[in-house]
Scaffold this active site. Structure first.
Site, PDB file in Angstrom:
ATOM      1  N   GLY A  46       0.872  -1.166   0.000  1.00 55.73           N
ATOM      2  CA  GLY A  46       0.000   0.000   0.000  1.00 55.73           C
ATOM      3  C   GLY A  46       0.907   1.212   0.000  1.00 55.73           C
ATOM      4  N   CYS A  78       5.984  -5.471   0.217  1.00 48.76           N
ATOM      5  CA  CYS A  78       6.199  -4.140  -0.346  1.00 48.76           C
ATOM      6  C   CYS A  78       6.153  -3.068   0.748  1.00 48.76           C
ATOM      7  CB  CYS A  78       5.197  -3.914  -1.474  1.00 48.76           C
ATOM      8  SG  CYS A  78       5.786  -2.694  -2.649  1.00 48.76           S
ATOM      9  N   ILE A 134       5.300  -3.099  -7.731  1.00 43.96           N
ATOM     10  CA  ILE A 134       4.530  -1.866  -7.908  1.00 43.96           C
ATOM     11  C   ILE A 134       5.137  -0.790  -7.019  1.00 43.96           C
ATOM     12  CG2 ILE A 134       2.258  -0.778  -7.759  1.00 43.96           C
ATOM     13  CD1 ILE A 134       1.040  -3.616  -7.927  1.00 43.96           C
ATOM     14  N   HIS A 170       4.543  -8.328  -4.943  1.00 41.51           N
ATOM     15  CA  HIS A 170       3.167  -8.598  -4.481  1.00 41.51           C
ATOM     16  C   HIS A 170       2.715 -10.020  -4.828  1.00 41.51           C
ATOM     17  CE1 HIS A 170       1.684  -4.549  -3.286  1.00 41.51           C
ATOM     18  NE2 HIS A 170       2.707  -4.164  -4.037  1.00 41.51           N
ATOM     19  N   GLU A 172       0.440 -11.670  -3.643  1.00 38.82           N
ATOM     20  CA  GLU A 172      -1.027 -11.824  -3.526  1.00 38.82           C
ATOM     21  C   GLU A 172      -1.736 -11.440  -4.818  1.00 38.82           C
ATOM     22  OE1 GLU A 172       0.708  -9.353  -2.516  1.00 38.82           O
ATOM     23  OE2 GLU A 172      -0.411  -7.481  -2.656  1.00 38.82           O
TER      24      GLU A 172
HETATM   25  N1  GLN Z   1       5.742   2.879  -2.868  1.00 38.13           N
HETATM   26  C1  GLN Z   1       5.094   2.412  -1.688  1.00 38.13           C
HETATM   27  C2  GLN Z   1       5.765   2.957  -0.441  1.00 38.13           C
HETATM   28  O1  GLN Z   1       6.834   3.443  -0.501  1.00 38.13           O
HETATM   29  C3  GLN Z   1       5.085   0.903  -1.621  1.00 38.13           C
HETATM   30  C4  GLN Z   1       4.327   0.365  -2.806  1.00 38.13           C
HETATM   31  C5  GLN Z   1       3.628  -0.911  -2.581  1.00 38.13           C
HETATM   32  O2  GLN Z   1       3.398  -1.360  -1.451  1.00 38.13           O
HETATM   33  N2  GLN Z   1       3.241  -1.510  -3.669  1.00 38.13           N
HETATM   34  O3  GLN Z   1       5.198   2.903   0.592  1.00 38.13           O
END
Ligand code: GLN
Length: 192
Positions: A46, A78, A134, A170, A172
């Site tokens: 997230g 992530c 991502i 990710h 999931e």
């Molecule tokens: N770019 C987000 C961060 O730095 C992480 C991205 C993700 O969880 N897909 O918090």
């Protein structure tokens, strides 16, 4: 057995679906009391700044720390990996500090540089795993107690230290349950 998924922001629904697809009960966790009867916790991807603020606001910081120190496995994907990391850009974070890694956020660049790649899992090497990144962080350093479970472009993307598991991608978001199965074996169930 029941796995909790931190459901404050981000991709928590997808993790719940994956854990249920592995045949294990999964519940949303928002408050310390929700941690009482779970056997493991997922911190989803997230936006790590947002999730960190909500963790403090919902009084979850000590509850997550208590989960970890009681030996329950915790899986951060992530943004979740960023929140579990001991260091960011060489500096100790004032947060959970549960795995001896150093991370740099958004290290592959802009959203458009997000990517997908087939990678090899150390515990299931015969079939490639399709990793979806991502706005992913990069793990720039790992301590001696950390086991590297997968790499991409010469950096570690899946790592474990005792009961803490992190991925910069990710798992999931694919139909491949192998990493969730691995996590469930850390919690004492699963067939990986
Ligand atoms: N770019 C987000 C961060 O730095 C992480 C991205 C993700 O969880 N897909 O918090």
């Amino acid at each position: 057995m029941k796995i909790g998924v931190l459901a404050l922001q981000g991709a928590f629904r997808e993790h719940i679906q994956m854990i249920r697809a592995c045949g294990t009960d999964a519940v949303e966790v928002r408050l310390p009391v929700h941690c009482d009867d779970i056997d493991g916790l997922v911190i989803p991807g997230g936006e790590s700044t947002t999730i960190s603020k909500l963790i403090v606001e919902y009084d979850m910081l000590d509850a997550i720390g208590a989960c970890a120190s009681s030996g329950k496995p915790i899986f951060g994907t992530c943004a979740g990996a960023i929140l579990l990391a001991d260091r960011m850009d060489g500096k100790k974070q004032a947060f959970l500090n549960l795995i001896d890694i150093d991370v740099t956020r958004n290290a592959y660049g802009r959203q458009i540089q997000s990517r997908e790649s087939d990678v090899t899992l150390a515990f299931s090497p015969a079939t490639p795993f399709h990793a979806v990144f991502i706005r992913a962080p990069i793990i720039t350093a790992v301590g001696p107690a950390v086991t590297k479970l997968s790499s991409y472009n010469n950096t570690v993307i899946l790592a474990r230290q005792d009961n803490i598991l992190v991925s910069t991608f990710h798992p999931e978001l694919t139909g491949d349950t192998r990493i969730h199965q691995y996590f469930l074996t850390m919690a004492g169930e699963g067939s990986c």
